[in-house]
Design a protein around this motif. Sequence first.
Motif, PDB file in Angstrom:
ATOM      1  N   SER A  90       0.811  -1.213   0.000  1.00  0.00           N
ATOM      2  CA  SER A  90       0.000   0.000   0.000  1.00  0.00           C
ATOM      3  C   SER A  90       0.848   1.268   0.000  1.00  0.00           C
ATOM      4  O   SER A  90       0.356   2.344  -0.359  1.00  0.00           O
ATOM      5  N   ASP A  91       2.133   1.151   0.392  1.00  0.00           N
ATOM      6  CA  ASP A  91       3.020   2.316   0.454  1.00  0.00           C
ATOM      7  C   ASP A  91       3.985   2.380  -0.714  1.00  0.00           C
ATOM      8  O   ASP A  91       4.777   3.333  -0.811  1.00  0.00           O
ATOM      9  N   LEU A  92       3.957   1.379  -1.585  1.00  0.00           N
ATOM     10  CA  LEU A  92       4.944   1.326  -2.660  1.00  0.00           C
ATOM     11  C   LEU A  92       4.828   2.512  -3.613  1.00  0.00           C
ATOM     12  O   LEU A  92       5.835   3.048  -4.084  1.00  0.00           O
ATOM     13  N   ARG A  93       3.621   2.913  -3.904  1.00  0.00           N
ATOM     14  CA  ARG A  93       3.423   4.028  -4.829  1.00  0.00           C
ATOM     15  C   ARG A  93       4.161   5.269  -4.338  1.00  0.00           C
ATOM     16  O   ARG A  93       4.901   5.924  -5.087  1.00  0.00           O
ATOM     17  N   GLN A  94       3.953   5.595  -3.061  1.00  0.00           N
ATOM     18  CA  GLN A  94       4.603   6.771  -2.496  1.00  0.00           C
ATOM     19  C   GLN A  94       6.113   6.575  -2.399  1.00  0.00           C
ATOM     20  O   GLN A  94       6.894   7.492  -2.677  1.00  0.00           O
ATOM     21  N   GLU A  95       6.540   5.383  -2.000  1.00  0.00           N
ATOM     22  CA  GLU A  95       7.974   5.107  -1.872  1.00  0.00           C
ATOM     23  C   GLU A  95       8.692   5.259  -3.212  1.00  0.00           C
ATOM     24  O   GLU A  95       9.770   5.855  -3.294  1.00  0.00           O
ATOM     25  N   LEU A  96       8.100   4.736  -4.278  1.00  0.00           N
ATOM     26  CA  LEU A  96       8.728   4.841  -5.596  1.00  0.00           C
ATOM     27  C   LEU A  96       8.779   6.292  -6.059  1.00  0.00           C
ATOM     28  O   LEU A  96       9.784   6.737  -6.623  1.00  0.00           O
ATOM     29  N   ALA A  97       7.694   7.029  -5.835  1.00  0.00           N
ATOM     30  CA  ALA A  97       7.687   8.434  -6.239  1.00  0.00           C
ATOM     31  C   ALA A  97       8.761   9.218  -5.493  1.00  0.00           C
ATOM     32  O   ALA A  97       9.521   9.993  -6.093  1.00  0.00           O
ATOM     33  N   GLN A  98       8.861   9.022  -4.186  1.00  0.00           N
ATOM     34  CA  GLN A  98       9.878   9.717  -3.407  1.00  0.00           C
ATOM     35  C   GLN A  98      11.283   9.338  -3.865  1.00  0.00           C
ATOM     36  O   GLN A  98      12.183  10.183  -3.919  1.00  0.00           O
ATOM     37  N   THR A  99      11.456   8.073  -4.211  1.00  0.00           N
ATOM     38  CA  THR A  99      12.770   7.594  -4.627  1.00  0.00           C
ATOM     39  C   THR A  99      13.220   8.244  -5.923  1.00  0.00           C
ATOM     40  O   THR A  99      14.343   8.763  -6.022  1.00  0.00           O
ATOM     41  N   VAL A 100      12.373   8.224  -6.939  1.00  0.00           N
ATOM     42  CA  VAL A 100      12.813   8.737  -8.235  1.00  0.00           C
ATOM     43  C   VAL A 100      12.888  10.257  -8.251  1.00  0.00           C
ATOM     44  O   VAL A 100      13.738  10.833  -8.948  1.00  0.00           O
ATOM     45  N   VAL A 101      12.041  10.925  -7.480  1.00  0.00           N
ATOM     46  CA  VAL A 101      12.151  12.382  -7.383  1.00  0.00           C
ATOM     47  C   VAL A 101      13.452  12.757  -6.683  1.00  0.00           C
ATOM     48  O   VAL A 101      14.176  13.674  -7.114  1.00  0.00           O
ATOM     49  N   ALA A 102      13.808  12.041  -5.615  1.00  0.00           N
ATOM     50  CA  ALA A 102      15.074  12.288  -4.935  1.00  0.00           C
ATOM     51  C   ALA A 102      16.256  12.004  -5.867  1.00  0.00           C
ATOM     52  O   ALA A 102      17.250  12.741  -5.863  1.00  0.00           O
ATOM     53  N   ALA A 103      16.138  10.942  -6.655  1.00  0.00           N
ATOM     54  CA  ALA A 103      17.210  10.607  -7.588  1.00  0.00           C
ATOM     55  C   ALA A 103      17.380  11.706  -8.637  1.00  0.00           C
ATOM     56  O   ALA A 103      18.508  12.138  -8.940  1.00  0.00           O
ATOM     57  N   GLU A 104      16.279  12.158  -9.203  1.00  0.00           N
ATOM     58  CA  GLU A 104      16.350  13.202 -10.215  1.00  0.00           C
ATOM     59  C   GLU A 104      16.913  14.488  -9.624  1.00  0.00           C
ATOM     60  O   GLU A 104      17.754  15.157 -10.252  1.00  0.00           O
TER      61      GLU A 104
END
Length: 291
Positions: A16-30
């Motif tokens: 249920s938290d994967l969507r937010q985790e992935l978004a935070q990850t790739v935004v931080a990476a970018e």
Amino acid sequence: MRVGIHLMRFDSVPASDLRQELAQTVVAAEDAGVAWVSVMDHYFQMIAAGFPREDPMLEAYTTLGYLAGVTSSVQLGVLVTGVTYRHPGLLAKIVATLDVLSGGRATLGIGAAWYEEEHQAFGVPYPPLGERFERLEEALQICRQMFDPSNDGPYEGTHYQLAETLCSPQPLHAPEIMVGGGGEKKTLRLVAQYGDACNLFATTPELIAHKLEVLRGHCADVGRDPGDIRVTMLHGGADLLNGDVDAFVEEITPYRDLGVETVILRPPATSLSAWVRDHVAPAVGPLAELG
């Protein structure tokens, strides 16, 4: 030298938290200057690597479509799609769609496939190795044809026959084609003949130098400039996990000298966003300074 991240573990947070985790990850990476984001293309986690098959595994292109919507600059791709997973005409259509909706950031990563257990589990045919390589070459030809706006005619191969290769809309730019693997007789020959990029496993500088020499030989055989092929390398980044950026840069420098353009890092069993923030981001600037 550019830095990429390869998202291949999704077990640190509930689904249920994967969507937010992935978004935070790739935004931080970018935000940190990471240039590449890839995901695996598997039906379930790799038991050969010691992971439980029950560990979470997301469908690759659905995931990339989501990541395209929350990023604006990182290059997006699968590392890599097995040729057996999707009919090549459908695969080309999927990648063209990703390219259009990401604003021209898609890479088509493809290989001969190896994970027999997941094929058996899902009832997907798993032909012998020789046939898989034959299919891989035909798939590369089909994708090249479908990404060519001047040729939407038929394709007649041994394993695949397409009455039309219409792909509309066309990708914004012909997606980079990355052939994954370091097999010297077949895989690197296909890189030389069809690939825009290759992906090798970080082993030793000496072994990478040998693989690249083999690739140059195949390029000479087909009249290709090896400088036109982007060299990427998958790396575990253990020094970064220990907080030693200088040691990591020292380890990577010989690979840069050999022509490796992008080092792609794999996450440990931790929050993906925390891994990017605490371990990947500090390495981006020092590697960029290598030139």
